[in-house]
Design an enzyme around this catalytic site. Structure first.
Site, short mmCIF file in Angstrom:
data_model
loop_
_atom_site.label_atom_id
_atom_site.label_comp_id
_atom_site.label_asym_id
_atom_site.label_seq_id
_atom_site.Cartn_x
_atom_site.Cartn_y
_atom_site.Cartn_z
N HIS A 98 0.85 -1.18 0.00
CA HIS A 98 0.00 0.00 0.00
C HIS A 98 0.89 1.24 0.00
CE1 HIS A 98 -3.90 -1.90 0.30
NE2 HIS A 98 -3.45 -2.69 1.27
N ASP A 128 0.12 6.70 -3.85
CA ASP A 128 -1.13 6.34 -4.52
C ASP A 128 -1.54 7.36 -5.57
OD1 ASP A 128 -1.47 4.02 -3.13
OD2 ASP A 128 -3.14 4.70 -1.90
#
Length: 382
Positions: free
Chosen positions: A122, A152
Site C-alpha cells: 500500500h 497512490d
C-alpha cells in the site's frame, strides 16, 4: 476538451487507477470502467465522468468481450499485479498485436520487474521503499506516513495519467502505441526529486524534523490559535519573515536571528504563545493582504467557502450534492468540464456501451441471460 475523442478502458481497482481514470475523464476522454459481476457496490469513489460495464471475466466469453473493448480503444488502464492480465490472454503483447496503436498503462506498486513485482503493498510501503518516508515526521519521533497521497495519487494516478498523455502525444508522430510501466515507488521518488537533488546544498543535513522545510524551522510550521484551529506559516525569505513578525507584533531586534538553528526552539515557543492569543479569524484578518505567507488551515468542508476558492470556483458539487475539487490545471481554450452526474453504479451503462461497440440488443440480452455481463441501468435510474 483536450482529450475529447480518446477512448479509455479502465479495469476497476482501488484509489490510484480510478484517480488516473477520473483525470482522463475530467479532461474529455470517454472512460469505460470495467467492473466485476456479482459485486454489490463499487468502491470507486473517483468514478466521476465514467461509464460502467460489468463483465464476468471467469467466463471465456467475458474475456473475449473485454478483449474486443480493449483493442477498439485508445488506452487500457490496468491496476493488477504482474501477470494477471497475461493469464487472461489480455497482456500487452497480445493486445498490441491486434491494435498496434493501443496504449497499455500498467499501474502497480512496485512495477513490472524486480523482486517485489508480485508483492502486495500500500501507499505507506511504496513511500517507504522510495526513501521519502525516512524524511517525514517530527523531530525525535518515528517516520510518519501522511495521507495516502504521495504514492497512490501523486506518484501513482497522476504520474500514470501523465504517462498516458505523453504516449498519446508521441503516437501522433509515430502512429504507434506502447506500454507504460507506472511504479508507485518510482513515481513517489520522482515526485520527491527535490529531496534528493537539494541534498548537495545542505537542505537536509540535520535529522528528520529539524530542517527548514520539514517542520524544524519555526517560520515554516503550523500554530494553534485561541479557538483551537491552526494557522500555517511559511515565511522563509527575510522580507516575508519581517512581515510575519510585524503581524505578530514582535520586535525583530529582541528575537534570536531567523537562521540560528540553535535558537529555533526558543523562537518557536515565542510564536506558539503569540498565535495562541487570537482566533484563526483574527489572524486571517491580520495577515490577509500581506506577504507574510500566513494562511488558515482549513478543514475539507471549509475550503470551498474561502473567498479565494469561491472566486475561482475551485470546488464543484455533483447532482447528489457531494463536493469535490475542480479539475486542475485550468486550460484557457479547452478546460476540463467535470461531469456533475452521480458516480456510475456497477453495470449502469453495460447495454449502452456494448451497443457503441457494435453489439446488438439481442447480443446484449443473450449475454445478460448467460451471466457474461450484468446491467443495473434500471436500478441506477431509480
Amino acid at each position: 476538451m483536450a482529450l475529447a475523442g480518446v477512448r479509455v478502458v479502465e479495469l476497476a481497482g482501488l484509489a490510484p487507477a480510478p484517480f488516473c481514470g477520473m483525470i482522463l475523464a475530467d479532461f474529455g476522454a470517454k472512460v469505460i470502467r470495467v467492473d466485476r459481476t456479482k459485486v454489490g457496490m463499487s468502491l470507486d469513489t473517483q468514478g466521476r465522468g465514467k461509464r460502467s460495464v460489468a463483465i464476468n471475466l471467469k467466463t471465456s466469453e467475458g474475456v473475449t468481450l473485454l478483449r474486443k473493448l480493449c483493442v477498439q480503444s485508445d488506452v487500457v488502464l490496468e491496476p493488477y499485479r504482474k501477470g494477471v492480465m497475461e493469464k487472461l490472454g489480455l497482456g500487452p503483447q497480445e493486445l498490441l498485436k491486434e491494435n498496434p496503436r493501443l496504449i497499455y498503462a500498467r499501474l502497480t506498486g512496485y512495477g513490472q520487474s524486480g523482486p517485489y513485482a508480485n508483492a502486495a503493498g500500500h501507499d505507506i510501503n511504496y513511500v517507504a521503499l522510495s526513501g521519502l518516508l525516512s524524511r517525514l515526521g517530527r523531530s525525535g519521533e518515528k517516520p510518519c506516513a501522511p495521507l495516502n497521497l504521495i504514492a497512490d495519487f501523486a506518484g501513482g494516478g497522476l504520474s500514470c495519467a501523465l504517462g498516458i498523455v505523453l504516449a498519446l502525444l508521441e503516437r501522433t508522430k509515430s502512429g504507434k502505441g506502447q506500454v507504460i510501466d507506472a511504479s508507485m515507488v518510482e513515481g513517489a521518488a520522482y515526485v520527491g526529486s527535490f529531496a534528493w537533488k537539494s541534498r548537495s546544498i545542505g537542505m537536509w543535513d540535520r535529522p528528520r524534523g529539524q530542517n527548514m522545510l520539514d517542520g524544524g524551522a519555526p517560520f515554516y510550521d503550523t500554530y494553534e490559535t485561541a479557538d483551537g484551529k491552526y494557522m500555517a506559516v511559511g515565511a522563509i525569505e527575510p522580507q516575508f519573515y519581517g512581515q510575519l513578525l510585524e503581524g505578530l507584533e514582535l520586535d525583530a531586534g529582541a528575537l534570536p536571528p531567523q537562521m540560528s538553528f540553535t535558537d529555533w526552539p526558543e523562537l518557536r515557543r515565542i510564536f506558539i504563545a503569540s498565535f495562541a492569543s487570537k482566533t484563526q479569524a483574527d489572524w486571517s484578518r491580520i495577515f490577509d493582504g500581506t506577504d507574510a505567507c500566513v494562511t488558515p488551515v482549513l478543514a475539507l468542508d471549509e475550503a470551498s467557502s474561502h473567498p479565494h476558492n469561491q472566486e475561482r470556483a475551485s470546488f464543484v458539487k455533483d447532482a447528489g450534492g457531494e463536493e469535490s475539487p475542480r479539475p486542475a490545471p485550468v486550460l484557457s481554450r479547452t478546460p476540463a468540464q467535470p461531469c456533475l452526474a452521480c458516480d456510475p453504479a456497477i453495470g449502469e451503462h453495460t447495454a449502452e456501451v456494448l451497443n457503441e461497440f457494435g453489439f446488438t440488443a439481442a447480443d446484449v440480452d443473450r449475454m445478460l441471460a448467460a451471466g457474461v455481463v450484468e446491467s443495473s441501468a434500471v436500478k441506477a435510474k431509480l
